[in-house]
Scaffold this motif. Sequence first.
Motif, PDB file in Angstrom:
ATOM      1  N   ASP A  97       0.824  -1.206   0.000  1.00  0.00           N
ATOM      2  CA  ASP A  97       0.000   0.000   0.000  1.00  0.00           C
ATOM      3  C   ASP A  97       0.863   1.263   0.000  1.00  0.00           C
ATOM      4  O   ASP A  97       0.442   2.302   0.497  1.00  0.00           O
ATOM      5  N   PHE A  98       2.065   1.169  -0.542  1.00  0.00           N
ATOM      6  CA  PHE A  98       2.929   2.358  -0.596  1.00  0.00           C
ATOM      7  C   PHE A  98       3.160   2.766  -2.051  1.00  0.00           C
ATOM      8  O   PHE A  98       3.031   1.958  -2.973  1.00  0.00           O
ATOM      9  N   ASN A  99       3.500   4.044  -2.234  1.00  0.00           N
ATOM     10  CA  ASN A  99       3.778   4.564  -3.586  1.00  0.00           C
ATOM     11  C   ASN A  99       5.193   4.193  -4.006  1.00  0.00           C
ATOM     12  O   ASN A  99       6.124   4.305  -3.216  1.00  0.00           O
ATOM     13  N   ILE A 100       5.350   3.768  -5.253  1.00  0.00           N
ATOM     14  CA  ILE A 100       6.677   3.502  -5.809  1.00  0.00           C
ATOM     15  C   ILE A 100       6.995   4.614  -6.799  1.00  0.00           C
ATOM     16  O   ILE A 100       6.236   4.829  -7.758  1.00  0.00           O
ATOM     17  N   LEU A 101       8.108   5.317  -6.555  1.00  0.00           N
ATOM     18  CA  LEU A 101       8.399   6.522  -7.324  1.00  0.00           C
ATOM     19  C   LEU A 101       9.832   6.524  -7.856  1.00  0.00           C
ATOM     20  O   LEU A 101      10.707   5.853  -7.310  1.00  0.00           O
ATOM     21  N   ILE A 102      10.051   7.344  -8.880  1.00  0.00           N
ATOM     22  CA  ILE A 102      11.387   7.597  -9.410  1.00  0.00           C
ATOM     23  C   ILE A 102      11.763   9.035  -9.076  1.00  0.00           C
ATOM     24  O   ILE A 102      10.958   9.949  -9.259  1.00  0.00           O
ATOM     25  N   SER A 103      12.981   9.241  -8.578  1.00  0.00           N
ATOM     26  CA  SER A 103      13.442  10.618  -8.331  1.00  0.00           C
ATOM     27  C   SER A 103      14.148  11.101  -9.592  1.00  0.00           C
ATOM     28  O   SER A 103      15.155  10.537 -10.008  1.00  0.00           O
ATOM     29  N   ARG A 104      13.593  12.107 -10.193  1.00  0.00           N
ATOM     30  CA  ARG A 104      14.129  12.600 -11.471  1.00  0.00           C
ATOM     31  C   ARG A 104      14.981  13.848 -11.258  1.00  0.00           C
ATOM     32  O   ARG A 104      14.500  14.878 -10.787  1.00  0.00           O
ATOM     33  N   GLY A 105      16.247  13.727 -11.598  1.00  0.00           N
ATOM     34  CA  GLY A 105      17.149  14.884 -11.539  1.00  0.00           C
ATOM     35  C   GLY A 105      17.672  15.207 -10.154  1.00  0.00           C
ATOM     36  O   GLY A 105      18.464  16.144 -10.010  1.00  0.00           O
ATOM     37  N   VAL A 106      17.231  14.490  -9.145  1.00  0.00           N
ATOM     38  CA  VAL A 106      17.726  14.711  -7.777  1.00  0.00           C
ATOM     39  C   VAL A 106      17.965  13.368  -7.116  1.00  0.00           C
ATOM     40  O   VAL A 106      17.468  12.338  -7.556  1.00  0.00           O
ATOM     41  N   SER A 107      18.728  13.412  -6.029  1.00  0.00           N
ATOM     42  CA  SER A 107      18.977  12.188  -5.273  1.00  0.00           C
ATOM     43  C   SER A 107      17.688  11.741  -4.572  1.00  0.00           C
ATOM     44  O   SER A 107      16.938  12.584  -4.064  1.00  0.00           O
ATOM     45  N   PRO A 108      17.410  10.441  -4.503  1.00  0.00           N
ATOM     46  CA  PRO A 108      16.159   9.995  -3.856  1.00  0.00           C
ATOM     47  C   PRO A 108      16.102  10.329  -2.374  1.00  0.00           C
ATOM     48  O   PRO A 108      15.023  10.554  -1.827  1.00  0.00           O
ATOM     49  N   ASP A 109      17.263  10.387  -1.686  1.00  0.00           N
ATOM     50  CA  ASP A 109      17.199  10.750  -0.259  1.00  0.00           C
ATOM     51  C   ASP A 109      16.860  12.222  -0.077  1.00  0.00           C
ATOM     52  O   ASP A 109      16.312  12.624   0.960  1.00  0.00           O
ATOM     53  N   ASP A 110      17.140  13.070  -1.089  1.00  0.00           N
ATOM     54  CA  ASP A 110      16.699  14.466  -1.022  1.00  0.00           C
ATOM     55  C   ASP A 110      15.171  14.541  -1.009  1.00  0.00           C
ATOM     56  O   ASP A 110      14.593  15.443  -0.379  1.00  0.00           O
TER      57      ASP A 110
END
Length: 396
Positions: free
Chosen positions: A127-140
């Motif tokens: 039940d969680f969203n799966i996302l791509i971080s575009r142009g930035v670090s995912p921890d940001d």
Amino acid sequence: MNKLFLICTLLLSVLLSGCWDQRELSDVSVAIGMAVDKGEKEKYRLSVEGINATELNSKTAGGFTPSVVFTIEGDTIAELAQKMNVGASKHVIYSHMRTFVMSEEIAREGLISFLDYLERNREIRDDFNILISRGVSPDDILKVTYPLQKSSSLKLHTQLQSMVDVWGGDPNVRLNDVIQALTSPGKQPVMAAVSVRGNPKKGGSLDNLKMVTPNAMVVLDSLAIFKNYKLIGYVSLDDTRNYLWAEDKLSRTALSVPCGKDKFLAAQIYNSKTRKKAKMVRGIPVINISINSEAYIDAVQCSDDLTQVKTYEKYQKLAEEEIKRKVSATIKKVQQKYGSDIFGFGEDVYHQDYRNFKKVQNNWDKSFKEAIVHVYVKVQLRRSGIRTKSMLSNKK
């Protein structure tokens, strides 16, 4: 008598015993966000956002940080997830995770290693969203704070659901959706891509919570397209909505329709239904998409008389042409630029013309690019908001 005593003892031992793996709330740290990037020294870099529940409650908040993001590196996500106590004081649990973000670099290398862990782990729910971080670090993405909802992961979860309910720019993808698409003979997965507008480094400061215009905000950016387990590109938010329209996943949206030179009418679309019919004709897939929607006029810049039936008929036709143009353009763009069947046309042919699908199954990507797609749209314009006559008709 002995048997009765034995049965009662067994029943009591079952009913009165607690959960075998229970933990007290004071002994755990709840992880609500996870971000995966490529490591500098080892294979992966895992960041986990744990919440400070006291700061999320307005009655108990004391002005401290609402969450903590901790990062370590290693070779498997499974090991790193259990190794968080290198820095975290309490046992970290993942059953309430709301957001999973991965970097572009990781996504372009392939999804297999991630999905196996996420699907196999008994603590992680679907039940969680799966996302791509575009142009930035995912921890940001996990670190940027937001004045109205202090935790970035919780803010993103609510933000994406609101987007789905109101406009439709998010595919609302869950883990099982991705796995189903990856294992399907005629469909490729998609994910929402997010980015940071502003300075990501300043976004992690508590000062960001006190600003009318925050230094950084996490924004929904586009739709990530995959092919053969790997990220291959993006399409815009408008294309995302058109994709949802073709997939019968659009709840409601607001559509701007040209009604004159540099003039538009805004239609609120609701009760939209999409049906697809698919078959093979002389070795080429033919897909017929029928979209039926209801709508009402939300705003109008043209001075047509809204008391006349012919005006509604004119606007209905304009809305139908606009939807057809947009959905057709998005399908054509994905066919020609990416050749990745994110619309699931292959699945439709599989279910509706199985015998002929088997002939092209091993070369479906080529068939998808050649597919002939017809889009038919019917819009029922029901009303014109809370007033009929526009103020523009009384213009001096």
